[in-house]
Design a protein around this motif. Sequence first.
Motif, PDB file in Angstrom:
ATOM      1  N   SER A  35       0.830  -1.206   0.000  1.00  0.00           N
ATOM      2  CA  SER A  35       0.000   0.000   0.000  1.00  0.00           C
ATOM      3  C   SER A  35       0.863   1.254   0.000  1.00  0.00           C
ATOM      4  O   SER A  35       0.509   2.266  -0.619  1.00  0.00           O
ATOM      5  N   THR A  72      -7.675  -5.173  -1.521  1.00  0.00           N
ATOM      6  CA  THR A  72      -7.444  -4.733  -0.145  1.00  0.00           C
ATOM      7  C   THR A  72      -6.323  -3.709  -0.094  1.00  0.00           C
ATOM      8  O   THR A  72      -6.408  -2.701   0.623  1.00  0.00           O
ATOM      9  N   GLU A  76      -6.742   0.215   1.070  1.00  0.00           N
ATOM     10  CA  GLU A  76      -5.941   0.798   2.147  1.00  0.00           C
ATOM     11  C   GLU A  76      -5.200   2.045   1.662  1.00  0.00           C
ATOM     12  O   GLU A  76      -5.140   3.060   2.356  1.00  0.00           O
ATOM     13  N   SER A  79      -7.670   4.877   1.237  1.00  0.00           N
ATOM     14  CA  SER A  79      -8.099   5.339   2.560  1.00  0.00           C
ATOM     15  C   SER A  79      -7.069   6.280   3.169  1.00  0.00           C
ATOM     16  O   SER A  79      -7.405   7.320   3.746  1.00  0.00           O
ATOM     17  N   ARG A  80      -5.798   5.935   3.018  1.00  0.00           N
ATOM     18  CA  ARG A  80      -4.742   6.774   3.592  1.00  0.00           C
ATOM     19  C   ARG A  80      -4.590   8.086   2.821  1.00  0.00           C
ATOM     20  O   ARG A  80      -4.285   9.134   3.397  1.00  0.00           O
ATOM     21  N   ASN A 169      -8.374  -8.773   7.279  1.00  0.00           N
ATOM     22  CA  ASN A 169      -9.392  -8.190   6.404  1.00  0.00           C
ATOM     23  C   ASN A 169     -10.799  -8.414   6.958  1.00  0.00           C
ATOM     24  O   ASN A 169     -11.638  -7.507   6.954  1.00  0.00           O
ATOM     25  N   SER A 196      -6.926   2.869   7.777  1.00  0.00           N
ATOM     26  CA  SER A 196      -5.566   2.326   7.656  1.00  0.00           C
ATOM     27  C   SER A 196      -4.951   2.058   9.025  1.00  0.00           C
ATOM     28  O   SER A 196      -4.226   1.080   9.215  1.00  0.00           O
ATOM     29  N   THR A 199      -6.446  -1.081  10.394  1.00  0.00           N
ATOM     30  CA  THR A 199      -5.797  -2.249   9.792  1.00  0.00           C
ATOM     31  C   THR A 199      -4.471  -2.548  10.480  1.00  0.00           C
ATOM     32  O   THR A 199      -4.154  -3.708  10.771  1.00  0.00           O
ATOM     33  N   ASP A 200      -3.684  -1.506  10.748  1.00  0.00           N
ATOM     34  CA  ASP A 200      -2.384  -1.697  11.403  1.00  0.00           C
ATOM     35  C   ASP A 200      -2.527  -2.294  12.798  1.00  0.00           C
ATOM     36  O   ASP A 200      -1.795  -3.216  13.171  1.00  0.00           O
TER      37      ASP A 200
END
Length: 256
Positions: A35, A72, A76, A79-80, A169, A196, A199-200
């Motif tokens: 990403s 995915t 991401e 999104s960032r 996910n 994001s 997710t991290d």
Amino acid sequence: MDDESRQSSQSRLLSRRSVAAKIKSKPIVRPDRLSDLVIDALRNDMESGRIGPGSRLPSEKDLTESFNVSRTVIREAISRLQSDGLVVSRQGSGVYVTSPSEGTRAFRLGLNDPHEKTTARDIYELRICVESDAAGLAALRRGKTDLAMLEKALKTLSAAGGDLEKGVNADVQFHRLIARLTKNSAIIRFHEFLASMLTDTVRLARANSAMHEGLTEYVATEHVAIFEAIVAGDAEKARHAMRMHLNKAQERLGLL
């Protein structure tokens, strides 16, 4: 060989063993996440003017094919970029590069940016504040279709087992759906902003759980408790279940 010679030979052997061998080595550089590479490429296009303000980005499908990565990864990255105010999503139309007047780039969050002070603990505390009440609202406002989608997400999460990326996910999708069930557009947009970082932290938590036998299954019961509270329409129980889940995640990571 007399005793004195034997002892001398053994001493030399022990001496050689106590000295570490010299090797030729170079520092190992951690590869960038996919990403991050997508973000860098899109940023370069924007900064060079190749993609100007107001331009619509290619579709998710086209970006997936162009960069040869999964959806995915593209989600991401987008999104960032949204979090940084570089692009804006317009429902039913697509994702557009912002103009200087649209972009709000002052507020940023990051676990991997060396210039940021945000820590995993900060993110979890923020998640508790937002997601606990979101779960409560979801319990009050969910409909039959909403519950069907949430149940499907829970089953996907359970089926992921020890597969880290599938689990991440599915976990993120479960929490994202809860935000949507609030029917509050501000909460939904803010949760997307946090996507994001979510997710991290989820990847961090699930990687930790995978190292302890039975822990992944135990964490699954926490998600079930959240789901059951939302199904029951019990706002207070849903808030408590979400708070307990995120607090336990912090404990498992040694953040408390």
